[in-house]
Design a protein around this motif. Structure first.
Motif, PDB file in Angstrom:
ATOM      1  N   ARG A  33      31.778  40.555  56.244  1.00 27.77           N
ATOM      2  CA  ARG A  33      32.843  41.000  55.329  1.00 27.77           C
ATOM      3  C   ARG A  33      33.027  40.026  54.168  1.00 27.77           C
ATOM      4  O   ARG A  33      33.567  40.391  53.127  1.00 27.77           O
ATOM      5  CB  ARG A  33      34.153  41.170  56.099  1.00 27.77           C
ATOM      6  CG  ARG A  33      34.121  42.240  57.168  1.00 27.77           C
ATOM      7  CD  ARG A  33      35.508  42.454  57.743  1.00 27.77           C
ATOM      8  NE  ARG A  33      36.439  42.916  56.711  1.00 27.77           N
ATOM      9  CZ  ARG A  33      37.759  42.890  56.863  1.00 27.77           C
ATOM     10  NH1 ARG A  33      38.295  42.382  57.966  1.00 27.77           N
ATOM     11  NH2 ARG A  33      38.547  43.332  55.887  1.00 27.77           N
ATOM     12  N   LEU A  34      32.611  38.780  54.365  1.00 26.70           N
ATOM     13  CA  LEU A  34      32.616  37.773  53.309  1.00 26.70           C
ATOM     14  C   LEU A  34      31.261  37.097  53.282  1.00 26.70           C
ATOM     15  O   LEU A  34      30.557  37.020  54.306  1.00 26.70           O
ATOM     16  CB  LEU A  34      33.709  36.724  53.559  1.00 26.70           C
ATOM     17  CG  LEU A  34      35.164  37.161  53.368  1.00 26.70           C
ATOM     18  CD1 LEU A  34      36.111  36.059  53.830  1.00 26.70           C
ATOM     19  CD2 LEU A  34      35.444  37.533  51.911  1.00 26.70           C
ATOM     20  N   VAL A  35      30.903  36.582  52.111  1.00 27.97           N
ATOM     21  CA  VAL A  35      29.664  35.814  51.982  1.00 27.97           C
ATOM     22  C   VAL A  35      29.971  34.529  51.224  1.00 27.97           C
ATOM     23  O   VAL A  35      30.934  34.453  50.451  1.00 27.97           O
ATOM     24  CB  VAL A  35      28.571  36.615  51.243  1.00 27.97           C
ATOM     25  CG1 VAL A  35      28.155  37.818  52.062  1.00 27.97           C
ATOM     26  CG2 VAL A  35      29.056  37.043  49.863  1.00 27.97           C
TER      27      VAL A  35
ATOM     28  N   VAL B  38      34.839  26.346  52.419  1.00 30.76           N
ATOM     29  CA  VAL B  38      33.770  27.224  51.961  1.00 30.76           C
ATOM     30  C   VAL B  38      34.352  28.205  50.940  1.00 30.76           C
ATOM     31  O   VAL B  38      35.451  28.722  51.101  1.00 30.76           O
ATOM     32  CB  VAL B  38      33.132  27.988  53.157  1.00 30.76           C
ATOM     33  CG1 VAL B  38      34.174  28.756  53.951  1.00 30.76           C
ATOM     34  CG2 VAL B  38      32.030  28.916  52.691  1.00 30.76           C
ATOM     35  N   LEU B  39      33.590  28.445  49.864  1.00 31.14           N
ATOM     36  CA  LEU B  39      33.951  29.451  48.877  1.00 31.14           C
ATOM     37  C   LEU B  39      33.446  30.799  49.369  1.00 31.14           C
ATOM     38  O   LEU B  39      32.275  30.917  49.762  1.00 31.14           O
ATOM     39  CB  LEU B  39      33.314  29.115  47.525  1.00 31.14           C
ATOM     40  CG  LEU B  39      33.492  30.138  46.398  1.00 31.14           C
ATOM     41  CD1 LEU B  39      34.953  30.216  45.975  1.00 31.14           C
ATOM     42  CD2 LEU B  39      32.605  29.774  45.213  1.00 31.14           C
ATOM     43  N   VAL B  40      34.318  31.815  49.358  1.00 28.47           N
ATOM     44  CA  VAL B  40      33.930  33.117  49.898  1.00 28.47           C
ATOM     45  C   VAL B  40      34.283  34.229  48.920  1.00 28.47           C
ATOM     46  O   VAL B  40      35.294  34.161  48.205  1.00 28.47           O
ATOM     47  CB  VAL B  40      34.607  33.389  51.258  1.00 28.47           C
ATOM     48  CG1 VAL B  40      34.051  32.461  52.327  1.00 28.47           C
ATOM     49  CG2 VAL B  40      36.119  33.252  51.169  1.00 28.47           C
ATOM     50  N   VAL B  41      33.420  35.249  48.903  1.00 23.89           N
ATOM     51  CA  VAL B  41      33.676  36.469  48.134  1.00 23.89           C
ATOM     52  C   VAL B  41      33.243  37.649  48.992  1.00 23.89           C
ATOM     53  O   VAL B  41      32.404  37.516  49.890  1.00 23.89           O
ATOM     54  CB  VAL B  41      32.910  36.485  46.794  1.00 23.89           C
ATOM     55  CG1 VAL B  41      33.342  35.345  45.904  1.00 23.89           C
ATOM     56  CG2 VAL B  41      31.400  36.456  47.037  1.00 23.89           C
ATOM     57  N   ALA B  42      33.815  38.806  48.702  1.00 19.34           N
ATOM     58  CA  ALA B  42      33.345  40.025  49.341  1.00 19.34           C
ATOM     59  C   ALA B  42      31.967  40.383  48.790  1.00 19.34           C
ATOM     60  O   ALA B  42      31.648  40.074  47.635  1.00 19.34           O
ATOM     61  CB  ALA B  42      34.333  41.162  49.085  1.00 19.34           C
ATOM     62  N   PRO B  43      31.097  41.014  49.587  1.00 16.93           N
ATOM     63  CA  PRO B  43      29.761  41.370  49.091  1.00 16.93           C
ATOM     64  C   PRO B  43      29.789  42.156  47.783  1.00 16.93           C
ATOM     65  O   PRO B  43      28.897  41.995  46.943  1.00 16.93           O
ATOM     66  CB  PRO B  43      29.186  42.216  50.238  1.00 16.93           C
ATOM     67  CG  PRO B  43      29.881  41.686  51.460  1.00 16.93           C
ATOM     68  CD  PRO B  43      31.274  41.353  51.016  1.00 16.93           C
ATOM     69  N   ALA B  44      30.840  42.961  47.576  1.00 17.43           N
ATOM     70  CA  ALA B  44      30.911  43.767  46.353  1.00 17.43           C
ATOM     71  C   ALA B  44      31.084  42.926  45.102  1.00 17.43           C
ATOM     72  O   ALA B  44      30.786  43.384  43.991  1.00 17.43           O
ATOM     73  CB  ALA B  44      32.071  44.770  46.467  1.00 17.43           C
ATOM     74  N   LEU B  45      31.572  41.684  45.266  1.00 16.17           N
ATOM     75  CA  LEU B  45      31.797  40.804  44.113  1.00 16.17           C
ATOM     76  C   LEU B  45      30.669  39.785  43.931  1.00 16.17           C
ATOM     77  O   LEU B  45      30.733  38.959  43.014  1.00 16.17           O
ATOM     78  CB  LEU B  45      33.129  40.056  44.278  1.00 16.17           C
ATOM     79  CG  LEU B  45      34.398  40.904  44.244  1.00 16.17           C
ATOM     80  CD1 LEU B  45      35.628  40.044  44.518  1.00 16.17           C
ATOM     81  CD2 LEU B  45      34.535  41.603  42.905  1.00 16.17           C
ATOM     82  N   LEU B  46      29.669  39.838  44.784  1.00 15.45           N
ATOM     83  CA  LEU B  46      28.625  38.810  44.745  1.00 15.45           C
ATOM     84  C   LEU B  46      27.848  38.822  43.430  1.00 15.45           C
ATOM     85  O   LEU B  46      27.604  37.749  42.837  1.00 15.45           O
ATOM     86  CB  LEU B  46      27.667  39.005  45.925  1.00 15.45           C
ATOM     87  CG  LEU B  46      26.590  37.937  46.101  1.00 15.45           C
ATOM     88  CD1 LEU B  46      27.221  36.550  46.247  1.00 15.45           C
ATOM     89  CD2 LEU B  46      25.737  38.256  47.324  1.00 15.45           C
TER      90      LEU B  46
ATOM     91  N   LEU C 126      42.627  39.279  52.159  1.00 15.87           N
ATOM     92  CA  LEU C 126      42.558  39.804  50.796  1.00 15.87           C
ATOM     93  C   LEU C 126      41.156  39.653  50.214  1.00 15.87           C
ATOM     94  O   LEU C 126      40.631  40.558  49.549  1.00 15.87           O
ATOM     95  CB  LEU C 126      43.573  39.089  49.909  1.00 15.87           C
ATOM     96  CG  LEU C 126      45.054  39.367  50.196  1.00 15.87           C
ATOM     97  CD1 LEU C 126      45.935  38.473  49.326  1.00 15.87           C
ATOM     98  CD2 LEU C 126      45.375  40.833  49.970  1.00 15.87           C
ATOM     99  N   ALA C 127      40.544  38.483  50.462  1.00 12.02           N
ATOM    100  CA  ALA C 127      39.182  38.264  49.962  1.00 12.02           C
ATOM    101  C   ALA C 127      38.212  39.256  50.602  1.00 12.02           C
ATOM    102  O   ALA C 127      37.342  39.820  49.932  1.00 12.02           O
ATOM    103  CB  ALA C 127      38.753  36.829  50.234  1.00 12.02           C
ATOM    104  N   ALA C 128      38.363  39.482  51.897  1.00  8.61           N
ATOM    105  CA  ALA C 128      37.475  40.417  52.598  1.00  8.61           C
ATOM    106  C   ALA C 128      37.651  41.848  52.086  1.00  8.61           C
ATOM    107  O   ALA C 128      36.708  42.644  52.105  1.00  8.61           O
ATOM    108  CB  ALA C 128      37.731  40.361  54.100  1.00  8.61           C
ATOM    109  N   ASP C 129      38.848  42.157  51.601  1.00 10.13           N
ATOM    110  CA  ASP C 129      39.101  43.497  51.039  1.00 10.13           C
ATOM    111  C   ASP C 129      38.638  43.620  49.596  1.00 10.13           C
ATOM    112  O   ASP C 129      38.825  44.677  48.970  1.00 10.13           O
ATOM    113  CB  ASP C 129      40.598  43.817  51.121  1.00 10.13           C
ATOM    114  CG  ASP C 129      41.059  44.080  52.545  1.00 10.13           C
ATOM    115  OD1 ASP C 129      40.202  44.374  53.407  1.00 10.13           O
ATOM    116  OD2 ASP C 129      42.272  43.957  52.808  1.00 10.13           O
ATOM    117  N   GLY C 130      38.061  42.538  49.038  1.00  7.42           N
ATOM    118  CA  GLY C 130      37.525  42.598  47.686  1.00  7.42           C
ATOM    119  C   GLY C 130      38.536  42.359  46.587  1.00  7.42           C
ATOM    120  O   GLY C 130      38.248  42.615  45.415  1.00  7.42           O
ATOM    121  N   VAL C 131      39.722  41.845  46.945  1.00  4.01           N
ATOM    122  CA  VAL C 131      40.743  41.590  45.930  1.00  4.01           C
ATOM    123  C   VAL C 131      40.331  40.443  45.019  1.00  4.01           C
ATOM    124  O   VAL C 131      40.585  40.459  43.819  1.00  4.01           O
ATOM    125  CB  VAL C 131      42.107  41.314  46.591  1.00  4.01           C
ATOM    126  CG1 VAL C 131      43.164  40.973  45.545  1.00  4.01           C
ATOM    127  CG2 VAL C 131      42.543  42.519  47.413  1.00  4.01           C
TER     128      VAL C 131
END
Length: 295
Positions: free
Chosen positions: A252-254, A169-177, A229-234
Motif C-alpha cells: 500500500r506504500l512504497v 522512511v519516506l513513503v508514498v502510495a504507488p499511484a504517486l510514485l 492517509l499516505a496509503a490512501d494516496g492523499v
C-alpha cells in the motif's frame, strides 16, 4: 516558632527529604528537583521559621536540635499527605502501580502490545500520552514514574538509557510514485506539524538540502493517521519503520528512495533518580522494559 499557614508545603517536603537523605543533593534527587531549587526552599523555610533547621558541613547536612524537633513533628504528617495525594490522583494506585508516559504512536504500537512481558501480572500500569517536554515535566514533578522520551533528557535528578534507534522512511502510495520521480517536491505532503519537522529533517539528511515548495494538504499530530492517509494516496510522508513496515509489506506504500543511510532518532527510557530500592515496582518495570526493547 511553628510553621505558619504561609509556610510552603514544598519547602516542608524539601526539609523532610533533605533531613532523611543527609544532604541537599540526596534530597533533591529524591524529589526529582534541582539542588538550587531545594536550597532556595530551605532558605525560605528558615526565614519563615526564624531559625536554622540544618547544620551544614563539608560532608552534608545534619538537622539542628530544632530541626530534629520539627522533623519529628511533621515527618509523619508529610508522609500521610503524600500518600493521600497519590491515592487521590492515582485513582486507586498502589505501590505496585507504575505511571508511564510517552508518544501515543510508540506506546500503542511497540510498548503496550508487549505489556505483560515487562509489566508481569502483578503490576498495574497507568498510561499518559503526550509530547516529550510535557511528559518530562510530569516526570520531574513525580506525576509519572517512567517516560519514553524522543529526546535525550537534560534535567537534574532524571536518569535515562537508550532503548531504540528509530529509523525513518519516506513513503508514498504507488499511484504517486511516478510524480515523485519526476519532481519529489511537487508531491503533496501529509505531516505531523505545520513546520514539517520530520519531513524537513529527512530532506536535509538524505538529499542534503532543504525541501523547496512542499505543500502540506493535511496536518495531523498522529503518525498512525498519517500512515493511513499516505496509503490512501492523499500525500507522501515520513514515518518510523515500525509504523511503515505493515503498509510496505502489503504494497500500500512504497519507499521511492531507499537510502543507504536513513535518518535515525534515539528513543530513551527516563525515570527519576532515587535511592536503590526506593521504588521497587518502577525499578523492576524499567529494567524489564529496557531489556525487552534493546534485545
Amino acid at each position: 516558632m511553628p510553621p505558619t499557614r504561609r509556610t510552603s508545603l514544598d519547602a516542608l517536603a524539601a526539609f523532610v527529604a533533605v533531613a532523611r537523605a543527609g544532604s541537599v543533593t540526596g534530597g533533591a534527587d529524591e524529589l526529582g528537583l534541582t539542588q538550587s531549587t531545594v536550597s532556595a526552599q530551605l532558605q525560605a523555610l528558615e526565614r519563615e521559621l526564624g531559625y536554622r533547621v540544618f547544620d551544614r558541613t563539608s560532608r552534608g547536612v545534619t538537622p539542628t536540635s530544632r530541626g530534629r524537633a520539627l522533623l519529628a513533628r511533621i515527618g509523619g504528617a508529610m508522609d500521610a499527605a503524600v500518600d493521600a495525594v497519590a491515592e487521590a490522583t492515582g485513582a486507586g494506585a498502589t505501590e505496585h502501580t507504575v505511571f508511564l508516559g510517552g508518544p501515543a504512536e510508540f506506546l500503542s504500537t511497540v510498548v503496550l502490545p508487549r505489556l505483560r512481558e515487562w509489566a508481569g501480572t502483578d503490576l498495574d500500569v497507568r498510561v499518559r500520552f503526550g509530547e516529550t517536554p510535557e511528559l518530562l515535566a510530569g516526570l520531574e514533578a513525580s506525576e509519572l514514574d517512567l517516560v519514553v522520551s524522543t529526546t535525550q533528557p537534560r534535567m537534574r535528578g532524571i536518569e535515562f538509557a537508550p532503548i531504540v534507534d528509530e529509523q525513518f522512511v519516506l513513503v508514498v502510495a504507488p499511484a504517486l510514485l511516478d510524480a515523485f520521480r519526476r519532481d519529489s517536491d511537487s508531491v503533496p505532503v501529509v505531516a505531523y506539524g505545520d513546520q514539517l519537522p520530520i519531513i524537513r529533517r529527512y530532506w536535509r539528511s538524505v538529499f542534503g538540502r532543504r525541501p523547496a515548495g512542499l505543500r502540506a494538504v493535511a496536518i495531523v499530530p498522529d503518525l498512525r493517521v498519517l500512515a493511513g492517509l499516505a496509503a490512501d494516496g492523499v500525500g507522501m510522508t515520513v514515518l518510523p519503520t515500525y509504523l511503515a513496515e505493515p503498509y510496505l509489506a502489503a504494497g500500500r506504500l512504497v519507499d521511492p528512495v531507499d537510502p543507504a543511510d536513513p535518518p535515525l532518532n534515539t528513543v530513551y527510557l527516563a525515570r527519576r533518580r532515587s535511592r536503590p530500592g526506593a521504588n521497587p515496582a518502577t525499578d523492576a518495570a524499567a529494567e524489564r522494559l529496557h531489556a525487552l526493547l534493546r534485545a
